[in-house]
Design an enzyme around this catalytic site. Structure first.
Site, PDB file in Angstrom:
ATOM      1  N   LEU A  23       8.729  -2.717  -2.658  1.00 11.14           N
ATOM      2  CA  LEU A  23       9.280  -2.468  -1.329  1.00 11.14           C
ATOM      3  C   LEU A  23       8.473  -3.359  -0.401  1.00 11.14           C
ATOM      4  O   LEU A  23       7.245  -3.330  -0.438  1.00 11.14           O
ATOM      5  CB  LEU A  23       9.112  -0.995  -0.926  1.00 11.14           C
ATOM      6  CG  LEU A  23      10.002   0.025  -1.647  1.00 11.14           C
ATOM      7  CD1 LEU A  23       9.624   1.437  -1.240  1.00 11.14           C
ATOM      8  CD2 LEU A  23      11.472  -0.238  -1.337  1.00 11.14           C
ATOM      9  N   ASP A  24       9.139  -4.169   0.403  1.00 12.22           N
ATOM     10  CA  ASP A  24       8.375  -5.068   1.255  1.00 12.22           C
ATOM     11  C   ASP A  24       7.585  -4.280   2.301  1.00 12.22           C
ATOM     12  O   ASP A  24       7.765  -3.071   2.456  1.00 12.22           O
ATOM     13  CB  ASP A  24       9.258  -6.165   1.860  1.00 12.22           C
ATOM     14  CG  ASP A  24      10.301  -5.656   2.844  1.00 12.22           C
ATOM     15  OD1 ASP A  24      10.098  -4.592   3.453  1.00 12.22           O
ATOM     16  OD2 ASP A  24      11.323  -6.332   3.015  1.00 12.22           O
ATOM     17  N   GLU A  25       6.719  -4.963   3.002  1.00 11.08           N
ATOM     18  CA  GLU A  25       5.771  -4.304   3.905  1.00 11.08           C
ATOM     19  C   GLU A  25       6.464  -3.448   4.968  1.00 11.08           C
ATOM     20  O   GLU A  25       5.989  -2.367   5.318  1.00 11.08           O
ATOM     21  CB  GLU A  25       4.899  -5.365   4.584  1.00 11.08           C
ATOM     22  CG  GLU A  25       3.762  -4.804   5.408  1.00 11.08           C
ATOM     23  CD  GLU A  25       2.872  -5.899   5.969  1.00 11.08           C
ATOM     24  OE1 GLU A  25       1.899  -5.554   6.650  1.00 11.08           O
ATOM     25  OE2 GLU A  25       3.158  -7.096   5.737  1.00 11.08           O
TER      26      GLU A  25
ATOM     27  N   SER B  21       9.462  -2.076   4.664  1.00 12.35           N
ATOM     28  CA  SER B  21      10.321  -1.062   4.061  1.00 12.35           C
ATOM     29  C   SER B  21       9.468   0.122   3.618  1.00 12.35           C
ATOM     30  O   SER B  21       8.254   0.022   3.474  1.00 12.35           O
ATOM     31  CB  SER B  21      11.074  -1.640   2.866  1.00 12.35           C
ATOM     32  OG  SER B  21      11.911  -2.700   3.270  1.00 12.35           O
TER      33      SER B  21
END
Length: 198
Positions: free
Chosen positions: A54-56, A58
């Site tokens: 999960l990107d930063e 998200s």
């Protein structure tokens, strides 16, 4: 020669990754040395890996395991993933159709086209924890609540997806992986489970 670690059982965790954290435990990139990491939430075992990313910006459900084979299974097209998104503005039917059919996004200079997925508007916000960083003030215009159902490899569900349709993503939360749901988990909660039963 016997491997002393061969008979050690694998361990599995689920975590509600908060907004603003990287999906990793160690940071060897000096340019990111001030970033927040998952190890702040629990005394995790060695050789634990996040299944997917999960990107930063998200948040939501992230699975962790010491089992590389399990990681491959969960990242495959056999396991469904579902996301809640809130975008800036009143999203159009054309933008929803574009997301359904796949949009081009880029990571690290490499272009990807997202795979087809289910996308539709929601009438009310799901019961999710408040985010640490407030979403912009409603006086700046309407937002749209959306639901993304992704299935497959290299979907690249991230805050970049909706921007490709002309609507900036304000919030992205993964709420389900297979039959595992965040339910009543709060941001930063960690649960160790016996196995991922898919």
């Amino acid at each position: 020669m016997e491997n002393p670690n061969e008979n050690i059982p694998h361990r599995h965790f689920i975590i509600y990754k908060p907004y603003g954290y990287l999906s990793q435990f160690a940071n060897n990139d000096i340019s990111k040395h001030k970033k927040k990491l998952l190890g702040e939430f629990y005394s995790f075992p060695e050789k634990l890996m996040a299944i997917g990313r999960l990107d930063e910006k998200s948040e939501g459900l992230l699975l962790l395991t010491t089992d590389g084979n399990m990681s491959e299974l969960v990242r495959s097209s056999h396991i469904e993933k579902e996301y809640f998104a809130e975008v800036d503005g009143d999203i159009t039917n054309e933008a929803i159709e574009a997301l359904k059919n796949g949009v081009e996004i880029g990571f690290g200079g490499i272009k990807y086209t997202t795979k087809p997925c289910e996308v539709y508007k929601l009438n009310e916000i799901p019961n999710l924890p408040e985010r640490g960083k407030k979403i912009r003030d409603e006086r700046h215009g309407p937002t749209t609540l959306g639901f993304h159902h992704f299935n497959g490899r290299k979907i690249q569900a991230s805050s970049k997806n909706d921007c490709r349709c002309g609507f900036s993503n304000l919030k992205m939360v993964r709420i389900r992986v297979g039959n595992l749901h965040i339910n009543d988990m709060k941001a930063g909660d960690v649960k160790e489970i016996l196995d991922f039963e898919f």
